[in-house]
Design a protein around this motif. Sequence first.
Motif, PDB file in Angstrom:
ATOM      1  N   LEU A  53      -2.077   0.799  13.381  1.00 36.29           N
ATOM      2  CA  LEU A  53      -3.322   1.278  13.834  1.00 36.29           C
ATOM      3  C   LEU A  53      -3.793   2.494  13.671  1.00 36.29           C
ATOM      4  CD1 LEU A  53      -2.670  -0.035  17.777  1.00 36.29           C
ATOM      5  CD2 LEU A  53      -4.526  -0.872  15.934  1.00 36.29           C
ATOM      6  N   TYR A  54      -2.662   3.672  13.661  1.00 40.07           N
ATOM      7  CA  TYR A  54      -2.984   5.025  12.894  1.00 40.07           C
ATOM      8  C   TYR A  54      -3.567   4.599  11.640  1.00 40.07           C
ATOM      9  CZ  TYR A  54      -2.773   9.949  11.760  1.00 40.07           C
ATOM     10  OH  TYR A  54      -2.906  11.004  11.428  1.00 40.07           O
ATOM     11  N   THR A  55      -2.925   4.118  10.800  1.00 35.02           N
ATOM     12  CA  THR A  55      -3.205   4.248   9.329  1.00 35.02           C
ATOM     13  C   THR A  55      -4.733   3.339   9.337  1.00 35.02           C
ATOM     14  OG1 THR A  55      -1.000   3.878   8.884  1.00 35.02           O
ATOM     15  CG2 THR A  55      -2.635   3.252   7.089  1.00 35.02           C
ATOM     16  N   ILE A  56      -4.875   2.109   9.930  1.00 31.59           N
ATOM     17  CA  ILE A  56      -6.090   1.454   9.811  1.00 31.59           C
ATOM     18  C   ILE A  56      -7.358   2.409  10.376  1.00 31.59           C
ATOM     19  CG2 ILE A  56      -7.529  -0.503  10.707  1.00 31.59           C
ATOM     20  CD1 ILE A  56      -4.701  -2.017  10.444  1.00 31.59           C
ATOM     21  N   ILE A  57      -7.309   2.973  11.430  1.00 28.82           N
ATOM     22  CA  ILE A  57      -8.173   3.727  11.866  1.00 28.82           C
ATOM     23  C   ILE A  57      -8.633   4.970  11.050  1.00 28.82           C
ATOM     24  CG2 ILE A  57      -8.898   5.248  13.944  1.00 28.82           C
ATOM     25  CD1 ILE A  57      -7.327   3.101  15.753  1.00 28.82           C
ATOM     26  N   SER A  58      -7.406   5.725  10.678  1.00 24.92           N
ATOM     27  CA  SER A  58      -7.701   6.735   9.837  1.00 24.92           C
ATOM     28  C   SER A  58      -8.478   6.393   8.408  1.00 24.92           C
ATOM     29  CB  SER A  58      -6.290   7.406   9.472  1.00 24.92           C
ATOM     30  OG  SER A  58      -5.855   7.893  10.594  1.00 24.92           O
ATOM     31  N   LEU A  59      -8.174   5.024   7.668  1.00 24.25           N
ATOM     32  CA  LEU A  59      -8.637   4.724   6.881  1.00 24.25           C
ATOM     33  C   LEU A  59     -10.315   4.658   6.861  1.00 24.25           C
ATOM     34  CD1 LEU A  59      -6.056   2.689   4.922  1.00 24.25           C
ATOM     35  CD2 LEU A  59      -6.899   4.658   4.221  1.00 24.25           C
ATOM     36  N   ILE A  60     -10.531   3.710   8.013  1.00 27.31           N
ATOM     37  CA  ILE A  60     -11.893   3.539   8.242  1.00 27.31           C
ATOM     38  C   ILE A  60     -12.819   4.715   8.589  1.00 27.31           C
ATOM     39  CG2 ILE A  60     -13.318   2.623  10.365  1.00 27.31           C
ATOM     40  CD1 ILE A  60     -11.221   0.448  10.500  1.00 27.31           C
ATOM     41  N   LEU A  61     -12.018   5.721   9.212  1.00 26.26           N
ATOM     42  CA  LEU A  61     -12.984   6.915   9.480  1.00 26.26           C
ATOM     43  C   LEU A  61     -12.926   7.887   8.020  1.00 26.26           C
ATOM     44  CD1 LEU A  61     -11.285   8.378  13.003  1.00 26.26           C
ATOM     45  CD2 LEU A  61     -13.692   7.289  12.308  1.00 26.26           C
ATOM     46  N   GLU A  62     -12.162   7.679   7.173  1.00 21.06           N
ATOM     47  CA  GLU A  62     -11.980   8.500   5.999  1.00 21.06           C
ATOM     48  C   GLU A  62     -13.017   7.883   5.174  1.00 21.06           C
ATOM     49  OE1 GLU A  62     -10.414  11.492   3.783  1.00 21.06           O
ATOM     50  OE2 GLU A  62      -9.557  10.909   5.689  1.00 21.06           O
ATOM     51  N   LYS A  63     -13.381   6.554   5.082  1.00 22.56           N
ATOM     52  CA  LYS A  63     -14.421   5.713   4.108  1.00 22.56           C
ATOM     53  C   LYS A  63     -14.039   5.775   2.728  1.00 22.56           C
ATOM     54  CE  LYS A  63     -18.083   5.997   7.522  1.00 22.56           C
ATOM     55  NZ  LYS A  63     -19.238   6.417   7.808  1.00 22.56           N
ATOM     56  N   GLU A  64     -12.705   5.977   2.390  1.00 24.07           N
ATOM     57  CA  GLU A  64     -12.117   6.225   1.034  1.00 24.07           C
ATOM     58  C   GLU A  64     -10.913   5.295   1.121  1.00 24.07           C
ATOM     59  OE1 GLU A  64     -10.974   9.543  -2.073  1.00 24.07           O
ATOM     60  OE2 GLU A  64     -12.108   9.882  -0.345  1.00 24.07           O
ATOM     61  N   TYR A  65     -10.666   4.489   0.077  1.00 25.55           N
ATOM     62  CA  TYR A  65      -9.657   3.467  -0.006  1.00 25.55           C
ATOM     63  C   TYR A  65      -8.699   3.772  -1.320  1.00 25.55           C
ATOM     64  CZ  TYR A  65     -12.371   1.650   3.848  1.00 25.55           C
ATOM     65  OH  TYR A  65     -13.176   1.524   5.118  1.00 25.55           O
ATOM     66  N   THR A  66      -8.666   4.764  -1.796  1.00 29.23           N
ATOM     67  CA  THR A  66      -7.817   4.989  -2.848  1.00 29.23           C
ATOM     68  C   THR A  66      -6.543   5.031  -2.700  1.00 29.23           C
ATOM     69  OG1 THR A  66      -8.101   7.378  -3.074  1.00 29.23           O
ATOM     70  CG2 THR A  66      -9.650   6.429  -4.169  1.00 29.23           C
ATOM     71  N   GLN A  67      -5.803   4.870  -3.860  1.00 25.44           N
ATOM     72  CA  GLN A  67      -4.191   4.639  -3.505  1.00 25.44           C
ATOM     73  C   GLN A  67      -3.647   6.047  -2.894  1.00 25.44           C
ATOM     74  OE1 GLN A  67      -1.761   3.784  -6.745  1.00 25.44           O
ATOM     75  NE2 GLN A  67       0.022   3.556  -5.551  1.00 25.44           N
ATOM     76  N   PRO A  68      -4.103   7.371  -3.469  1.00 27.78           N
ATOM     77  CA  PRO A  68      -3.469   8.450  -2.902  1.00 27.78           C
ATOM     78  C   PRO A  68      -3.678   8.577  -1.332  1.00 27.78           C
ATOM     79  CG  PRO A  68      -4.513   8.988  -4.974  1.00 27.78           C
ATOM     80  CD  PRO A  68      -4.740   7.466  -4.628  1.00 27.78           C
ATOM     81  N   VAL A  69      -5.318   8.181  -0.971  1.00 29.38           N
ATOM     82  CA  VAL A  69      -5.439   8.201   0.412  1.00 29.38           C
ATOM     83  C   VAL A  69      -4.676   7.312   1.543  1.00 29.38           C
ATOM     84  CG1 VAL A  69      -7.397   8.086   1.957  1.00 29.38           C
ATOM     85  CG2 VAL A  69      -7.888   9.248  -0.259  1.00 29.38           C
ATOM     86  N   VAL A  70      -4.746   6.164   0.871  1.00 27.80           N
ATOM     87  CA  VAL A  70      -3.814   5.168   1.747  1.00 27.80           C
ATOM     88  C   VAL A  70      -2.278   5.500   1.955  1.00 27.80           C
ATOM     89  CG1 VAL A  70      -2.873   2.967   1.645  1.00 27.80           C
ATOM     90  CG2 VAL A  70      -5.189   3.411   0.905  1.00 27.80           C
ATOM     91  N   LEU A  71      -1.690   5.869   0.744  1.00 32.19           N
ATOM     92  CA  LEU A  71      -0.418   6.605   0.896  1.00 32.19           C
ATOM     93  C   LEU A  71      -0.149   7.727   1.594  1.00 32.19           C
ATOM     94  CD1 LEU A  71       0.917   6.129  -2.760  1.00 32.19           C
ATOM     95  CD2 LEU A  71       1.548   4.944  -0.701  1.00 32.19           C
ATOM     96  N   ARG A  72      -1.084   8.682   1.583  1.00 31.03           N
ATOM     97  CA  ARG A  72      -1.177   9.970   2.569  1.00 31.03           C
ATOM     98  C   ARG A  72      -1.435   9.596   4.193  1.00 31.03           C
ATOM     99  NH1 ARG A  72      -6.160  12.773   1.939  1.00 31.03           N
ATOM    100  NH2 ARG A  72      -6.907  11.647   3.444  1.00 31.03           N
ATOM    101  N   GLU A  73      -2.335   8.575   4.320  1.00 28.21           N
ATOM    102  CA  GLU A  73      -2.428   8.089   5.662  1.00 28.21           C
ATOM    103  C   GLU A  73      -1.125   7.382   6.258  1.00 28.21           C
ATOM    104  OE1 GLU A  73      -4.728   9.250   7.575  1.00 28.21           O
ATOM    105  OE2 GLU A  73      -6.049  10.056   5.990  1.00 28.21           O
TER     106      GLU A  73
END
Length: 63
Positions: free
Chosen positions: A16-36
Amino acid sequence: MDRKRIIAQVVAAILLYTIISLILEKEYTQPVVLRELGEGSIFGIIYGLFIWIREKWRNKESE
């Protein structure tokens, strides 16, 4: 609370934390996904410790 239930709640919190953070970030690159995912894992560990301590404390009071 048994171990399986705590683990299931921790995994759900991480997802849930990861999915919500990615939705709020609006960026889905590999480094962002790994950071989240890393941040979500840290959040999940802290949440798991909180649940475990709360259950231990609750069980001491009921005895």
